[in-house]
Scaffold this motif. Structure first.
Motif, PDB file in Angstrom:
ATOM      1  N   GLU A  49      58.604 -90.293 -28.142  1.00 45.89           N
ATOM      2  CA  GLU A  49      58.948 -90.910 -26.871  1.00 45.89           C
ATOM      3  C   GLU A  49      58.301 -92.286 -26.777  1.00 45.89           C
ATOM      4  O   GLU A  49      57.349 -92.598 -27.505  1.00 45.89           O
ATOM      5  CB  GLU A  49      58.461 -90.051 -25.705  1.00 45.89           C
ATOM      6  CG  GLU A  49      59.053 -88.659 -25.649  1.00 45.89           C
ATOM      7  CD  GLU A  49      58.543 -87.867 -24.461  1.00 45.89           C
ATOM      8  OE1 GLU A  49      59.285 -87.720 -23.481  1.00 45.89           O
ATOM      9  OE2 GLU A  49      57.388 -87.396 -24.518  1.00 45.89           O
ATOM     10  N   LEU A  50      58.795 -93.093 -25.852  1.00 53.21           N
ATOM     11  CA  LEU A  50      58.196 -94.388 -25.564  1.00 53.21           C
ATOM     12  C   LEU A  50      57.802 -94.412 -24.095  1.00 53.21           C
ATOM     13  O   LEU A  50      58.652 -94.219 -23.215  1.00 53.21           O
ATOM     14  CB  LEU A  50      59.182 -95.525 -25.856  1.00 53.21           C
ATOM     15  CG  LEU A  50      58.629 -96.935 -25.646  1.00 53.21           C
ATOM     16  CD1 LEU A  50      57.642 -97.290 -26.760  1.00 53.21           C
ATOM     17  CD2 LEU A  50      59.755 -97.968 -25.600  1.00 53.21           C
ATOM     18  N   LEU A  94      65.203 -95.582 -19.853  1.00 55.05           N
ATOM     19  CA  LEU A  94      64.892 -95.961 -18.476  1.00 55.05           C
ATOM     20  C   LEU A  94      64.852 -97.476 -18.319  1.00 55.05           C
ATOM     21  O   LEU A  94      65.363 -98.029 -17.351  1.00 55.05           O
ATOM     22  CB  LEU A  94      63.557 -95.356 -18.046  1.00 55.05           C
ATOM     23  CG  LEU A  94      63.437 -93.826 -18.073  1.00 55.05           C
ATOM     24  CD1 LEU A  94      62.061 -93.413 -17.565  1.00 55.05           C
ATOM     25  CD2 LEU A  94      64.534 -93.170 -17.251  1.00 55.05           C
ATOM     26  N   ASP A  95      64.182 -98.135 -19.264  1.00 55.49           N
ATOM     27  CA  ASP A  95      64.094 -99.595 -19.298  1.00 55.49           C
ATOM     28  C   ASP A  95      63.629 -99.982 -20.693  1.00 55.49           C
ATOM     29  O   ASP A  95      63.558 -99.139 -21.588  1.00 55.49           O
ATOM     30  CB  ASP A  95      63.154-100.131 -18.204  1.00 55.49           C
ATOM     31  CG  ASP A  95      61.769 -99.496 -18.244  1.00 55.49           C
ATOM     32  OD1 ASP A  95      61.197 -99.368 -19.352  1.00 55.49           O
ATOM     33  OD2 ASP A  95      61.239 -99.129 -17.186  1.00 55.49           O
ATOM     34  N   ASP A  96      63.284-101.250 -20.886  1.00 56.45           N
ATOM     35  CA  ASP A  96      62.949-101.720 -22.227  1.00 56.45           C
ATOM     36  C   ASP A  96      61.636-101.152 -22.760  1.00 56.45           C
ATOM     37  O   ASP A  96      61.408-101.175 -23.978  1.00 56.45           O
ATOM     38  CB  ASP A  96      62.869-103.253 -22.247  1.00 56.45           C
ATOM     39  CG  ASP A  96      64.240-103.897 -22.201  1.00 56.45           C
ATOM     40  OD1 ASP A  96      65.241-103.194 -22.479  1.00 56.45           O
ATOM     41  OD2 ASP A  96      64.322-105.095 -21.873  1.00 56.45           O
ATOM     42  N   ARG A  97      60.774-100.622 -21.886  1.00 57.39           N
ATOM     43  CA  ARG A  97      59.466-100.126 -22.324  1.00 57.39           C
ATOM     44  C   ARG A  97      59.293 -98.631 -22.142  1.00 57.39           C
ATOM     45  O   ARG A  97      58.228 -98.098 -22.432  1.00 57.39           O
ATOM     46  CB  ARG A  97      58.349-100.867 -21.573  1.00 57.39           C
ATOM     47  CG  ARG A  97      58.228-102.335 -21.956  1.00 57.39           C
ATOM     48  CD  ARG A  97      57.245-103.078 -21.057  1.00 57.39           C
ATOM     49  NE  ARG A  97      55.960-102.406 -20.944  1.00 57.39           N
ATOM     50  CZ  ARG A  97      54.983-102.502 -21.836  1.00 57.39           C
ATOM     51  NH1 ARG A  97      55.154-103.225 -22.923  1.00 57.39           N
ATOM     52  NH2 ARG A  97      53.837-101.884 -21.644  1.00 57.39           N
ATOM     53  N   THR A 119      72.465 -91.386 -29.030  1.00 57.76           N
ATOM     54  CA  THR A 119      71.067 -91.024 -29.258  1.00 57.76           C
ATOM     55  C   THR A 119      70.238 -91.105 -27.978  1.00 57.76           C
ATOM     56  O   THR A 119      69.042 -90.801 -28.000  1.00 57.76           O
ATOM     57  CB  THR A 119      70.437 -91.944 -30.314  1.00 57.76           C
ATOM     58  OG1 THR A 119      70.572 -93.313 -29.889  1.00 57.76           O
ATOM     59  CG2 THR A 119      71.119 -91.760 -31.668  1.00 57.76           C
ATOM     60  N   PHE A 120      70.850 -91.524 -26.889  1.00 58.13           N
ATOM     61  CA  PHE A 120      70.151 -91.589 -25.601  1.00 58.13           C
ATOM     62  C   PHE A 120      71.190 -91.586 -24.487  1.00 58.13           C
ATOM     63  O   PHE A 120      72.394 -91.778 -24.728  1.00 58.13           O
ATOM     64  CB  PHE A 120      69.276 -92.841 -25.511  1.00 58.13           C
ATOM     65  CG  PHE A 120      70.061 -94.136 -25.570  1.00 58.13           C
ATOM     66  CD1 PHE A 120      70.598 -94.714 -24.432  1.00 58.13           C
ATOM     67  CD2 PHE A 120      70.270 -94.777 -26.786  1.00 58.13           C
ATOM     68  CE1 PHE A 120      71.327 -95.892 -24.489  1.00 58.13           C
ATOM     69  CE2 PHE A 120      70.994 -95.963 -26.859  1.00 58.13           C
ATOM     70  CZ  PHE A 120      71.525 -96.521 -25.709  1.00 58.13           C
ATOM     71  N   TYR A 121      70.688 -91.375 -23.259  1.00 52.86           N
ATOM     72  CA  TYR A 121      71.539 -91.466 -22.083  1.00 52.86           C
ATOM     73  C   TYR A 121      70.896 -92.420 -21.081  1.00 52.86           C
ATOM     74  O   TYR A 121      69.693 -92.719 -21.160  1.00 52.86           O
ATOM     75  CB  TYR A 121      71.745 -90.090 -21.449  1.00 52.86           C
ATOM     76  CG  TYR A 121      72.494 -89.138 -22.337  1.00 52.86           C
ATOM     77  CD1 TYR A 121      73.837 -89.345 -22.632  1.00 52.86           C
ATOM     78  CD2 TYR A 121      71.866 -88.038 -22.914  1.00 52.86           C
ATOM     79  CE1 TYR A 121      74.536 -88.489 -23.478  1.00 52.86           C
ATOM     80  CE2 TYR A 121      72.554 -87.175 -23.750  1.00 52.86           C
ATOM     81  CZ  TYR A 121      73.883 -87.408 -24.032  1.00 52.86           C
ATOM     82  OH  TYR A 121      74.570 -86.573 -24.873  1.00 52.86           O
ATOM     83  N   ARG A 122      71.716 -92.904 -20.152  1.00 58.44           N
ATOM     84  CA  ARG A 122      71.243 -93.799 -19.104  1.00 58.44           C
ATOM     85  C   ARG A 122      70.939 -92.983 -17.844  1.00 58.44           C
ATOM     86  O   ARG A 122      71.560 -91.939 -17.603  1.00 58.44           O
ATOM     87  CB  ARG A 122      72.314 -94.845 -18.790  1.00 58.44           C
ATOM     88  CG  ARG A 122      72.669 -95.749 -19.965  1.00 58.44           C
ATOM     89  CD  ARG A 122      71.599 -96.764 -20.252  1.00 58.44           C
ATOM     90  NE  ARG A 122      72.003 -97.711 -21.309  1.00 58.44           N
ATOM     91  CZ  ARG A 122      71.238 -98.690 -21.742  1.00 58.44           C
ATOM     92  NH1 ARG A 122      70.044 -98.885 -21.218  1.00 58.44           N
ATOM     93  NH2 ARG A 122      71.670 -99.504 -22.708  1.00 58.44           N
ATOM     94  N   PRO A 123      70.004 -93.441 -17.008  1.00 58.97           N
ATOM     95  CA  PRO A 123      69.651 -92.691 -15.793  1.00 58.97           C
ATOM     96  C   PRO A 123      70.851 -92.395 -14.893  1.00 58.97           C
ATOM     97  O   PRO A 123      70.924 -91.312 -14.293  1.00 58.97           O
ATOM     98  CB  PRO A 123      68.651 -93.609 -15.094  1.00 58.97           C
ATOM     99  CG  PRO A 123      68.055 -94.415 -16.190  1.00 58.97           C
ATOM    100  CD  PRO A 123      69.162 -94.632 -17.182  1.00 58.97           C
ATOM    101  N   ALA A 152      63.786 -94.927 -11.842  1.00 61.90           N
ATOM    102  CA  ALA A 152      65.049 -95.176 -12.548  1.00 61.90           C
ATOM    103  C   ALA A 152      66.249 -94.614 -11.795  1.00 61.90           C
ATOM    104  O   ALA A 152      67.391 -94.901 -12.156  1.00 61.90           O
ATOM    105  CB  ALA A 152      64.983 -94.563 -13.950  1.00 61.90           C
ATOM    106  N   GLY A 153      65.994 -93.796 -10.760  1.00 59.86           N
ATOM    107  CA  GLY A 153      67.089 -93.297  -9.935  1.00 59.86           C
ATOM    108  C   GLY A 153      67.651 -91.945 -10.330  1.00 59.86           C
ATOM    109  O   GLY A 153      68.730 -91.568  -9.857  1.00 59.86           O
TER     110      GLY A 153
END
Length: 210
Positions: A49-50, A94-97, A119-123, A152-153
């Protein structure tokens, strides 16, 4: 990926370089890692994770954690209406970081590619995120990741913990006025809610999924 041995004390005293013993990606760039780095760093361990620009590596998953994840994924799939899918262990950009990996996700079917190559989803594509809390992740799940999900909502969050031989779920809903999560209920033997859709889960049946 092969594991790299840490330099011995004698090697350190002789001036050995850490970069000769550790993979290059272990050294963060100036300003920290970004969410895009998780795509390009092919040697990262699974389920990395980041958080706040720092890489977080997953601890070995316990049997109880795996059982609860399978249980929740299975029962939620039977409840999810048309247009929603239930998946697990996928990161959320969630964001760039910040790119955490909830244990279970309810995601809009429209966010899933036909070839399942995402490989990922958006909030905005997530109806519900679930974290199964382990002893080593208590602070991270409650105090670090939860506020990030709220900012992130992501509208619904469950934190699921072990309670003796059973489990307990803390159910949160995003307050649109404050932008924070509000605890709407703590559920032990049975979880019954109407958001993000009608869900009725009998936690006492957990052992049937072992």
């Amino acid at each position: 990926m092969s594991s790299a041995a840490a330099p011995s004390a004698s090697e350190w005293s002789a001036g050995a370089s850490a970069q000769e013993d550790w993979p290059s990606w272990i050294i963060p760039p100036a300003g920290g890692f970004t969410s895009a780095d998780l795509e390009r760093l092919a040697e990262l361990p699974a389920h990395t994770e980041l958080l706040n620009g720092s890489l977080v590596f997953a601890s070995p998953q316990g049997a109880w954690h795996s059982l609860v994840m399978f249980f929740l994924r299975t029962v939620l799939r039977s409840s999810a209406p048309e247009g929603w899918r239930v998946t697990h262990e996928m990161t959320v950009w969630l964001d760039d970081r910040n790119r955490p990996e909830p244990d279970v996700l309810v995601v809009a079917a429209s966010a899933m590619r036909p070839d399942m190559s995402e490989t990922f989803y958006r909030p905005e594509d997530i109806a519900l995120a679930i974290e199964i809390v382990s002893p080593e992740s208590v602070e991270r799940d409650h105090e670090v990741k939860s506020p990030k999900y709220a900012r992130a909502g992501i509208k619904n969050l469950w934190l699921v913990e072990r309670d003796g031989e059973g489990m307990i779920a803390y159910v949160y809903v995003l307050d649109p006025l404050t932008g924070d999560y509000s605890l709407v209920g703590t559920f032990g033997e049975r979880l019954k809610v109407s958001v993000p859709f009608d869900i009725d889960i009998d936690f006492t049946r957990l052992d049937e999924y072992d």
